[in-house]
Write an enzyme that holds these catalytic residues in place. Sequence first.
Site, PDB file in Angstrom:
ATOM      1  N   MET A  87       0.810  -1.233   0.000  1.00  0.00           N
ATOM      2  CA  MET A  87       0.000   0.000   0.000  1.00  0.00           C
ATOM      3  C   MET A  87       0.844   1.285   0.000  1.00  0.00           C
ATOM      4  SD  MET A  87      -3.076  -1.022  -0.132  1.00  0.00           S
ATOM      5  CE  MET A  87      -4.349   0.031   0.535  1.00  0.00           C
ATOM      6  N   PRO A  88       2.025   1.253   0.573  1.00  0.00           N
ATOM      7  CA  PRO A  88       2.654   2.552   0.829  1.00  0.00           C
ATOM      8  C   PRO A  88       2.879   3.403  -0.425  1.00  0.00           C
ATOM      9  CG  PRO A  88       3.840   0.774   1.933  1.00  0.00           C
ATOM     10  CD  PRO A  88       2.841   0.128   1.035  1.00  0.00           C
ATOM     11  N   VAL A  89       2.899   4.669  -0.192  1.00  0.00           N
ATOM     12  CA  VAL A  89       3.235   5.625  -1.252  1.00  0.00           C
ATOM     13  C   VAL A  89       4.395   6.475  -0.743  1.00  0.00           C
ATOM     14  CG1 VAL A  89       2.459   7.597  -2.600  1.00  0.00           C
ATOM     15  CG2 VAL A  89       0.867   5.717  -2.132  1.00  0.00           C
ATOM     16  N   HIS A 119       4.150   2.398  -4.403  1.00  0.00           N
ATOM     17  CA  HIS A 119       4.458   3.473  -5.361  1.00  0.00           C
ATOM     18  C   HIS A 119       5.618   4.320  -4.829  1.00  0.00           C
ATOM     19  CE1 HIS A 119       0.498   3.212  -7.575  1.00  0.00           C
ATOM     20  NE2 HIS A 119       0.241   2.521  -6.468  1.00  0.00           N
TER      21      HIS A 119
END
Lengths: 63, 63, 63, 63, 63, 63
Positions: free
Chosen positions: B1-3, B40
């Site tokens: 999930m991390p951005v 991302h």
Amino acid sequence: MPVVTVEMWTGRSREQKRALVRAITDAMVTHAGAKPDNLHVIIHEVPKEDWALAGVMGDERKD
Amino acid sequence: MPVVTVEMWTGRSREQKRALVRAITDAMVTHAGAKPDNLHVIIHEVPKEDWALAGVMGDERKD
Amino acid sequence: MPVVTVEMWTGRSREQKRALVRAITDAMVTHAGAKPDNLHVIIHEVPKEDWALAGVMGDERKD
Amino acid sequence: MPVVTVEMWTGRSREQKRALVRAITDAMVTHAGAKPDNLHVIIHEVPKEDWALAGVMGDERKD
Amino acid sequence: MPVVTVEMWTGRSREQKRALVRAITDAMVTHAGAKPDNLHVIIHEVPKEDWALAGVMGDERKD
Amino acid sequence: MPVVTVEMWTGRSREQKRALVRAITDAMVTHAGAKPDNLHVIIHEVPKEDWALAGVMGDERKD
């Protein structure tokens, strides 16, 4: 430590931007007790046609 | 999930950027247990003249 | 100068976060030629229930 | 009050962007009870070669 | 690929937030041709006392 | 239109924050010709233990 990001329409002059970042830096030092050494002010210029207010893009606005 | 968003001065080569995003992705997987699939890494290149440190824009700095 | 912002779900330990910011800092120095002195890595922890992927919030996902 | 920032690859048309910000504004009014007057939607276009997913830049991806 | 960040005052219910992220995801798919799989919508809730409009914090405003 | 985001460590008082957003708003009006009506200043407070400079978290720093 603080990082201040200014998102605004494209179009200010270099002199305006220089005066702006100095004034914001002073505000952070004066009112938030920040140390200037690690205080970043980053300007993100966004084209009017990529910024909407009340659903209307900047380049379509009448005001 | 991390951005992960990397804000840095304009000017790195494509090879540097590719190596950088791979290394950051590896760091996220190794140390934060992130799954690569939805991880991302976004690079925001900012012109020196739009980034101030200690109230002085990047293109005015002597160091 | 760079500022790296990591947005990820709440829940990593302090040790994970410390190891993560060191690894990201190393990646920036190695691959982007950044100087560590003014290199910020900021972690934004976001609750799962405030982060959607494909329209489904993190706390509702089955994977 | 809300500020919605859309980060996406460069390349959408003006018509797509106009329709997008109207739809996002409507979604904020309908579901979050926001007042349109101070509701900003800002589009950040990022080149594919500056955006990695799973460690691979957009312009290198096969999908 | 897109990442949409919604900054708004603290206080919406989970149901409002779920409906909001679905509607924003639909808007991105319909108008920007985004694929839902890697489309993130992240909500940043900001306390009223940390958000100023026209120099006045949210918790001091009369409107 | 502008949106100014101030990322800084947790810990300032409400009075400091109020004075800070007024000073930043004045700086934007004076130097960037912004209209106060749609000028947002958003404060993101980040815990020291989530903010690293030169690879060292704020709560581990000696200075």
